[in-house]
Design a protein around this motif. Structure first.
Motif, short mmCIF file in Angstrom:
data_model
loop_
_atom_site.label_atom_id
_atom_site.label_comp_id
_atom_site.label_asym_id
_atom_site.label_seq_id
_atom_site.Cartn_x
_atom_site.Cartn_y
_atom_site.Cartn_z
N VAL A 151 48.03 128.63 18.41
CA VAL A 151 48.03 127.85 17.17
C VAL A 151 47.29 128.62 16.08
CG1 VAL A 151 47.27 125.71 16.05
CG2 VAL A 151 48.09 125.66 18.42
N LYS A 152 47.90 128.69 14.90
CA LYS A 152 47.25 129.22 13.70
C LYS A 152 47.33 128.16 12.62
CE LYS A 152 48.29 134.10 14.65
NZ LYS A 152 48.98 135.32 14.16
N ALA A 153 46.18 127.87 12.01
CA ALA A 153 46.13 126.80 11.02
C ALA A 153 45.05 127.08 9.98
CB ALA A 153 45.85 125.46 11.72
N THR A 154 45.06 126.28 8.94
CA THR A 154 44.02 126.34 7.91
C THR A 154 43.32 124.99 7.87
OG1 THR A 154 45.28 127.91 6.56
CG2 THR A 154 43.52 126.67 5.46
N GLY A 155 42.02 125.02 8.05
CA GLY A 155 41.23 123.80 7.99
C GLY A 155 40.43 123.74 6.70
N THR A 156 40.23 122.55 6.19
CA THR A 156 39.42 122.39 4.97
C THR A 156 38.26 121.44 5.26
OG1 THR A 156 40.66 120.47 4.14
CG2 THR A 156 41.47 122.65 3.52
N SER A 259 40.94 118.22 6.61
CA SER A 259 42.38 118.31 6.79
C SER A 259 42.72 119.59 7.55
CB SER A 259 43.12 118.29 5.45
OG SER A 259 42.83 119.46 4.70
N VAL A 260 43.87 119.59 8.22
CA VAL A 260 44.34 120.76 8.95
C VAL A 260 45.81 120.98 8.63
CG1 VAL A 260 44.74 121.80 11.21
CG2 VAL A 260 42.71 120.38 10.85
N THR A 261 46.14 122.19 8.20
CA THR A 261 47.53 122.55 7.92
C THR A 261 47.95 123.66 8.89
OG1 THR A 261 47.23 122.05 5.56
CG2 THR A 261 49.15 123.37 6.17
N TYR A 262 49.02 123.41 9.64
CA TYR A 262 49.44 124.35 10.67
C TYR A 262 50.40 125.39 10.09
CZ TYR A 262 47.49 121.05 14.03
OH TYR A 262 46.64 120.23 14.73
N GLN A 263 50.12 126.66 10.37
CA GLN A 263 51.06 127.73 10.01
C GLN A 263 51.92 128.14 11.22
OE1 GLN A 263 47.60 128.35 8.65
NE2 GLN A 263 48.54 127.21 6.97
#
Length: 341
Positions: A151-156, A259-263
């Motif tokens: 899993v690769k994601a961006t967390g804020t 929040s988490v956005t998955y790449q």
């Protein structure tokens, strides 16, 4: 090959008894433990492979069977028989969970279940239009699955604060990476094209610690089906079945973010093992309001699933009572706060 299990005492046909776990003779009351039952008492009849017709050895009647049937009973003398040729080679189940609920117990439980339906028609609640209650061993494939997950994601992380006359929002961004492994064991998928997949899924869970090595006497006195789909053909379905569990697991490893956005979500599912098993199901067919309603009961736990008819009159009364309750609560709160109406 057709098998009749004969009583060593009186020669009558024996069937599997869900209460004792033994072969039972209804004529003389004799019980025989499955593991010690002497095969010399098995009466065998040979038929052509996949034959849809056989002759009952008890009464001589010709009985037509579906090509998928592996156990049934004679429609004329009710003798339980097992079609052994359809349970050999690749069609031989590895394991079975025997019935623990009798037909009488299943019927009593279904009637009780019908009475508890708050929004069902009054006539349905009496459960007096049941057409049949049939015990069936349904074929399932049971999978053990390994999942490699990347899993690769961006967390804020968002922080809001006030300084002087101004309100500030501060957002920090983080790269999130997870390399995970997850194993799911004994995931069942029904392999019969006749059975409703959604209905069979809802019957879970079974107590899989009660799985036993397959032996044909367990089928005596019940219907049984052979699989229509191989484990390879159903692999896509079992992957879909565990998807929500995988998603929940991934989310549980990524916490503390606003929040988490998955790449990227790369999930590689591999079958470790798959066993062909038979699971017990009571099928209940209920004729109500000129329609046949189908329900299923877990033959081990007693769990009942299906969609009962709905009384629109009861639904309307239910909503009316909810609305009246909400209005009463609102009025009381208004009076307590000093308001008027």
């Amino acid at each position: 090959m057709i098998l009749h299990y004969k009583c060593p005492n009186c020669g009558s046909d024996m069937k599997y008894d869900s209460e004792s776990g033994n072969l039972s003779c209804s004529s003389c009351g004799n019980n025989e433990h499955i593991d010690s039952y002497d095969e010399i008492h098995i009466e065998k009849t040979f038929e052509e492979e996949e034959a849809k017709e056989y002759q009952c050895e008890n009464c001589g009647a010709v009985v037509i069977t579906d090509a998928d049937t592996t156990a049934t009973s004679c429609s004329f003398c009710r003798a339980p028989v097992v079609l052994a040729d359809r349970l050999s080679g690749d069609l031989a189940p590895a394991r079975v969970i025997p019935f623990t609920i009798s037909k009488e117990e299943a019927m009593a439980a279904f009637k009780k279940w019908c009475k508890n339906g708050r929004l069902t028609p009054k006539g349905f609640m009496t459960a007096d239009r049941v057409k049949s209650v049939t015990g069936i061993y349904v074929p399932f494939w049971m999978y053990d699955l390994d999942n490699d997950i990347e899993v690769k994601a961006t967390g804020t992380k968002v922080r809001t604060y006030t300084r002087g006359d101004y309100r500030y929002t501060e957002t920090h961004y983080y790269d999130v990476y997870r390399s995970l492994e997850a194993r799911y064991v004994k995931v069942p998928v029904d392999a019969s094209e006749k059975m409703d997949d959604e209905l069979m899924d809802k019957l879970e869970p079974y107590n899989y610690s009660e799985l036993k090595d397959f032996k044909t006497p367990y089928l005596a006195g019940y219907l049984a089906e052979k699989y229509n789909y191989t484990d390879e053909q159903l692999f896509g379905r079992v992957k879909s079945k565990i998807q929500s569990f995988v998603d929940t697991y991934i989310k549980s490893t990524i916490s503390g973010y606003t929040s988490v956005t998955y790449q990227q979500r790369d999930i590689r599912t591999k079958p470790v093992n798959s066993d062909y098993v038979l699971l017990p199901v009571w099928m209940v067919y209920y004729d109500f309001d000129k329609k046949e309603h189908t329900f299923a009961m877990n033959g081990q736990t007693g769990k009942i699933v299906g969609k009962p008819p709905v009384s629109y009159k009861k639904v309307a009364l239910w909503f009316s009572s909810i609305s009246a309750s909400v209005y009463a609560i609102f009025l009381i709160i208004t009076l307590i706060l000093g308001g008027g109406y």
